[in-house]
Design a protein around this motif. Structure first.
Motif, PDB file in Angstrom:
ATOM      1  N   UNK A   1      -3.860   3.093  12.504  1.00 33.93           N
ATOM      2  CA  UNK A   1      -3.599   1.777  11.908  1.00 33.93           C
ATOM      3  C   UNK A   1      -4.088   1.729  10.469  1.00 33.93           C
ATOM      4  N   UNK A   2      -5.321   2.169  10.250  1.00 37.06           N
ATOM      5  CA  UNK A   2      -5.902   2.076   8.911  1.00 37.06           C
ATOM      6  C   UNK A   2      -5.295   3.085   7.932  1.00 37.06           C
ATOM      7  N   UNK A   3      -4.902   4.242   8.395  1.00 35.35           N
ATOM      8  CA  UNK A   3      -4.387   5.273   7.495  1.00 35.35           C
ATOM      9  C   UNK A   3      -2.899   5.115   7.217  1.00 35.35           C
ATOM     10  N   UNK A   4      -2.173   4.397   8.095  1.00 37.30           N
ATOM     11  CA  UNK A   4      -0.710   4.407   7.963  1.00 37.30           C
ATOM     12  C   UNK A   4      -0.042   3.035   7.931  1.00 37.30           C
ATOM     13  N   UNK A   5      -0.463   2.108   8.785  1.00 40.48           N
ATOM     14  CA  UNK A   5       0.340   0.914   9.048  1.00 40.48           C
ATOM     15  C   UNK A   5       0.665   0.120   7.788  1.00 40.48           C
ATOM     16  N   UNK A   6      -0.326  -0.210   6.977  1.00 39.37           N
ATOM     17  CA  UNK A   6      -0.059  -1.105   5.853  1.00 39.37           C
ATOM     18  C   UNK A   6       0.506  -0.384   4.641  1.00 39.37           C
ATOM     19  N   UNK A   7       0.449   0.949   4.646  1.00 41.35           N
ATOM     20  CA  UNK A   7       1.211   1.686   3.630  1.00 41.35           C
ATOM     21  C   UNK A   7       2.693   1.548   3.941  1.00 41.35           C
ATOM     22  N   UNK A   8       3.042   1.726   5.209  1.00 42.50           N
ATOM     23  CA  UNK A   8       4.432   1.524   5.634  1.00 42.50           C
ATOM     24  C   UNK A   8       4.862   0.078   5.392  1.00 42.50           C
TER      25      UNK A   8
ATOM     26  N   UNK B   1       7.982  -0.923   3.132  1.00 43.27           N
ATOM     27  CA  UNK B   1       9.087  -1.616   3.794  1.00 43.27           C
ATOM     28  C   UNK B   1       9.342  -2.983   3.176  1.00 43.27           C
ATOM     29  N   UNK B   2       8.273  -3.713   2.863  1.00 49.44           N
ATOM     30  CA  UNK B   2       8.436  -5.036   2.250  1.00 49.44           C
ATOM     31  C   UNK B   2       9.129  -4.921   0.901  1.00 49.44           C
ATOM     32  N   UNK B   3       8.696  -3.960   0.090  1.00 50.75           N
ATOM     33  CA  UNK B   3       9.301  -3.789  -1.227  1.00 50.75           C
ATOM     34  C   UNK B   3      10.754  -3.356  -1.126  1.00 50.75           C
ATOM     35  N   UNK B   4      11.074  -2.592  -0.099  1.00 54.10           N
ATOM     36  CA  UNK B   4      12.442  -2.084   0.053  1.00 54.10           C
ATOM     37  C   UNK B   4      13.416  -3.167   0.490  1.00 54.10           C
ATOM     38  N   UNK B   5      12.917  -4.182   1.160  1.00 56.36           N
ATOM     39  CA  UNK B   5      13.845  -5.146   1.768  1.00 56.36           C
ATOM     40  C   UNK B   5      13.801  -6.545   1.143  1.00 56.36           C
ATOM     41  N   UNK B   6      12.748  -6.885   0.412  1.00 58.93           N
ATOM     42  CA  UNK B   6      12.630  -8.232  -0.156  1.00 58.93           C
ATOM     43  C   UNK B   6      13.567  -8.421  -1.342  1.00 58.93           C
TER      44      UNK B   6
ATOM     45  N   UNK C   1     -10.580   0.714  -3.220  1.00 62.13           N
ATOM     46  CA  UNK C   1     -10.698  -0.311  -2.185  1.00 62.13           C
ATOM     47  C   UNK C   1     -10.999   0.327  -0.839  1.00 62.13           C
ATOM     48  N   UNK C   2     -11.785  -0.368  -0.028  1.00 62.60           N
ATOM     49  CA  UNK C   2     -12.165   0.150   1.292  1.00 62.60           C
ATOM     50  C   UNK C   2     -11.044  -0.057   2.303  1.00 62.60           C
ATOM     51  N   UNK C   3      -9.909   0.535   2.008  1.00 67.54           N
ATOM     52  CA  UNK C   3      -8.698   0.255   2.782  1.00 67.54           C
ATOM     53  C   UNK C   3      -8.706   0.901   4.160  1.00 67.54           C
ATOM     54  N   UNK C   4      -9.433   2.003   4.337  1.00 70.12           N
ATOM     55  CA  UNK C   4      -9.462   2.610   5.668  1.00 70.12           C
ATOM     56  C   UNK C   4     -10.716   2.188   6.443  1.00 70.12           C
ATOM     57  N   UNK C   5     -11.470   1.265   5.855  1.00 73.91           N
ATOM     58  CA  UNK C   5     -12.679   0.849   6.538  1.00 73.91           C
ATOM     59  C   UNK C   5     -12.789  -0.642   6.776  1.00 73.91           C
TER      60      UNK C   5
ATOM     61  N   UNK D   1      -7.808  -3.604   3.615  1.00 75.51           N
ATOM     62  CA  UNK D   1      -6.652  -2.859   4.110  1.00 75.51           C
ATOM     63  C   UNK D   1      -5.377  -3.687   3.984  1.00 75.51           C
ATOM     64  N   UNK D   2      -5.452  -4.962   4.393  1.00 77.41           N
ATOM     65  CA  UNK D   2      -4.295  -5.832   4.273  1.00 77.41           C
ATOM     66  C   UNK D   2      -3.923  -6.097   2.824  1.00 77.41           C
ATOM     67  N   UNK D   3      -4.931  -6.318   1.972  1.00 79.70           N
ATOM     68  CA  UNK D   3      -4.668  -6.578   0.560  1.00 79.70           C
ATOM     69  C   UNK D   3      -4.053  -5.364  -0.128  1.00 79.70           C
ATOM     70  N   UNK D   4      -4.428  -4.155   0.302  1.00 78.20           N
ATOM     71  CA  UNK D   4      -3.835  -2.958  -0.296  1.00 78.20           C
ATOM     72  C   UNK D   4      -2.347  -2.874   0.023  1.00 78.20           C
ATOM     73  N   UNK D   5      -1.958  -3.210   1.253  1.00 77.27           N
ATOM     74  CA  UNK D   5      -0.543  -3.224   1.596  1.00 77.27           C
ATOM     75  C   UNK D   5       0.228  -4.213   0.751  1.00 77.27           C
ATOM     76  N   UNK D   6      -0.350  -5.386   0.531  1.00 76.55           N
ATOM     77  CA  UNK D   6       0.281  -6.396  -0.326  1.00 76.55           C
ATOM     78  C   UNK D   6       0.351  -5.913  -1.775  1.00 76.55           C
ATOM     79  N   UNK D   7      -0.733  -5.289  -2.248  1.00 72.94           N
ATOM     80  CA  UNK D   7      -0.770  -4.774  -3.624  1.00 72.94           C
ATOM     81  C   UNK D   7       0.295  -3.710  -3.834  1.00 72.94           C
ATOM     82  N   UNK D   8       0.441  -2.809  -2.862  1.00 70.44           N
ATOM     83  CA  UNK D   8       1.446  -1.752  -2.959  1.00 70.44           C
ATOM     84  C   UNK D   8       2.850  -2.342  -2.978  1.00 70.44           C
TER      85      UNK D   8
END
Length: 447
Positions: free
Chosen positions: A110-117, A121-126, A409-413, A418-425
């Motif tokens: 979850x921490x290493x993959x989910x919010x990168x995807x 995905x959000x950027x690809x479809x929005x 950012x402590x995205x894997x911890x 972690x959620x903010x990094x997905x939004x930032x990406x």
């Protein structure tokens, strides 16, 4: 986001917010508000809200797969798929050799993959309407957060607004005696600092956008003021340093990137910004004095450059205790620590992201770092070209913060980071898909 170019014709066409856009905004709001619920309503709400957030993230990924958005982003998707297979394989290897457990592995994936995807995905479809709506929600969140942050700063540590519902006053972080380190809606200080970092480039997307005199100009000025004030009362060295650097970078970029015919307007805008900044610094000079004390106290414990080295390179514990196989992907996260021990009061492996990656993943931790550096190099290069083409500082400012997020950012911890990094990406990639979208939609011509 173009600041001097003509309005995008696409922005003038009617467009509705998609389900993916609504899910993205919902994830943003949950990330921002889940700490408030945890602090002031019920601490037991953490896991239910986390589950809802993760399900929304999975929905966005599924939505992008179903409508073919990810297939259109073939290069990014293939690279991310290869990386995901490698992480899963390495996690299973750790499981086989006894360095992990099924629960820790699931948490780690979850921490290493989910919010990168999720971000990809959000950027690809929005669409542009989604992007503009997300920017507006983010902007309004800061406008509403700033008064809360100011109230927390001037309230005593024992005040209800600074205390968690089941917390203890002795656990509240202080800048100096009787002055709290502001948390905003978040339940801990680092969450608010990370949120301000996410907001930094978005603020200047609005400040630099084409706008009409009156309410739109006032809105941009208020947003700039909210960002500056929130940073000053945060009590966070990272927030103060980052906000200062971003403001200076924006002013310089606004002048250097402006077209010749728009140079006068850019100069006027920068002067107005400096004057507003000066007024705010004077009005909150007490907060500045408190922050200076914070810097002085921190300097007695560690040097500034030593702290920078630790954040970007890692703690010595990562190199002293390094194992080629790693101690288990996900083991250093606060969620895994809670599942294993029932507490999140201490860091399981290390404090900073660079160290945690190496200790959790071993050799694959180095691969992760190389993967992130590759993303940064490609993103920054593309953002700089876009900034020059649009005569706008926003793309390069955005990717400067994306760089900081990916590396520190402590995205894997930590769940919020972690959620903010997905939004930032997602915001970082959206600027390439919709480079000319305007925050303030142009007025439609009358019939």
């Amino acid at each position: 986001m173009s600041t001097t170019a003509s309005f995008s014709h696409a922005a003038a066409r009617p467009a509705s917010i998609t389900r993916a856009g609504k899910a993205f905004i919902a994830v943003f709001l949950i990330v921002v508000l889940e700490g408030a619920v945890r602090k002031w309503v019920a601490s037991s709400a953490t896991l239910p809200m986390l589950l809802v957030r993760d399900l929304l993230a999975i929905y966005v990924i599924a939505y992008a797969l179903r409508n073919g958005a990810l297939r259109r982003q073939k290069g990014i998707t293939q690279a991310l798929l290869a990386w995901s297979c490698l992480v899963i394989a390495w996690g299973l290897l750790q499981l086989v050799v006894g360095e992990s457990s099924p629960t820790v592995l699931l948490i780690g994936l979850r921490f290493w993959l989910l919010y990168i995807w999720f971000g990809v995905a959000a950027a690809a479809t929005m669409n542009e309407a989604d992007y503009r709506a997300a920017l507006r929600v983010a902007a309004w969140s800061l406008l509403l957060m700033a008064p809360l942050a100011v109230l927390q700063h001037f309230s005593p540590p024992g005040a209800r607004i600074n205390n968690q519902i089941d917390g203890d006053e002795s656990d509240i972080f202080l800048v100096i005696a009787d002055v709290v380190r502001t948390t905003g809606t978040f339940s801990f200080t680092a969450g608010f600092t990370t949120y301000l970092a996410l907001m930094a480039p978005l603020v200047f997307a609005v400040v630099g956008a084409r706008k009409r005199p009156g309410r739109q100009t006032l809105f941009a000025a208020a947003l700039f003021a909210a960002f500056v004030v929130s940073s000053m009362v945060s009590g966070s060295r990272a927030a103060v340093i980052l906000s200062g650097l971003v403001i200076v970078a924006y002013f310089i970029g606004r002048l250097l990137l402006a077209r010749s015919k728009s140079r006068t307007g850019a100069i006027v805008g920068v002067i107005a910004g400096i004057l507003l900044l000066a007024v705010l610094l004077y009005a909150f000079r007490g907060a500045i004095a408190i922050t200076e004390q914070r810097f002085q106290e921190a300097a007695e414990v560690e040097t500034f450059w030593g702290r920078i080295f630790t954040i970007f390179i890692g703690q010595s514990v990562a190199f002293d205790n390094f194992s080629w196989i790693g101690y288990g992907i996900g083991l250093g996260s606060n969620l895994a620590n809670y599942v294993r021990t029932g507490s999140t009061g201490a860091f399981a492996l290390a404090e900073v992201e660079a160290s945690r990656i190496l200790l959790e993943g071993g050799l694959i931790g180095y691969v992760f770092t190389v993967f992130k550096v590759g993303v940064i190099v490609m993103g920054v290069r593309k953002a700089w070209r876009l900034s020059r083409r649009l005569h706008s500082a926003y793309p390069i400012l955005l990717w400067a913060v994306v760089t900081l997020a990916l590396l520190t950012w402590s995205a894997i911890g930590q769940l919020t980071a972690h959620g903010l990094l997905g939004l930032m990406l997602a915001f970082g990639l959206l600027v390439f898909r919709h480079p000319t979208v305007e925050f303030f939609a142009p007025r439609r011509p009358s019939a």
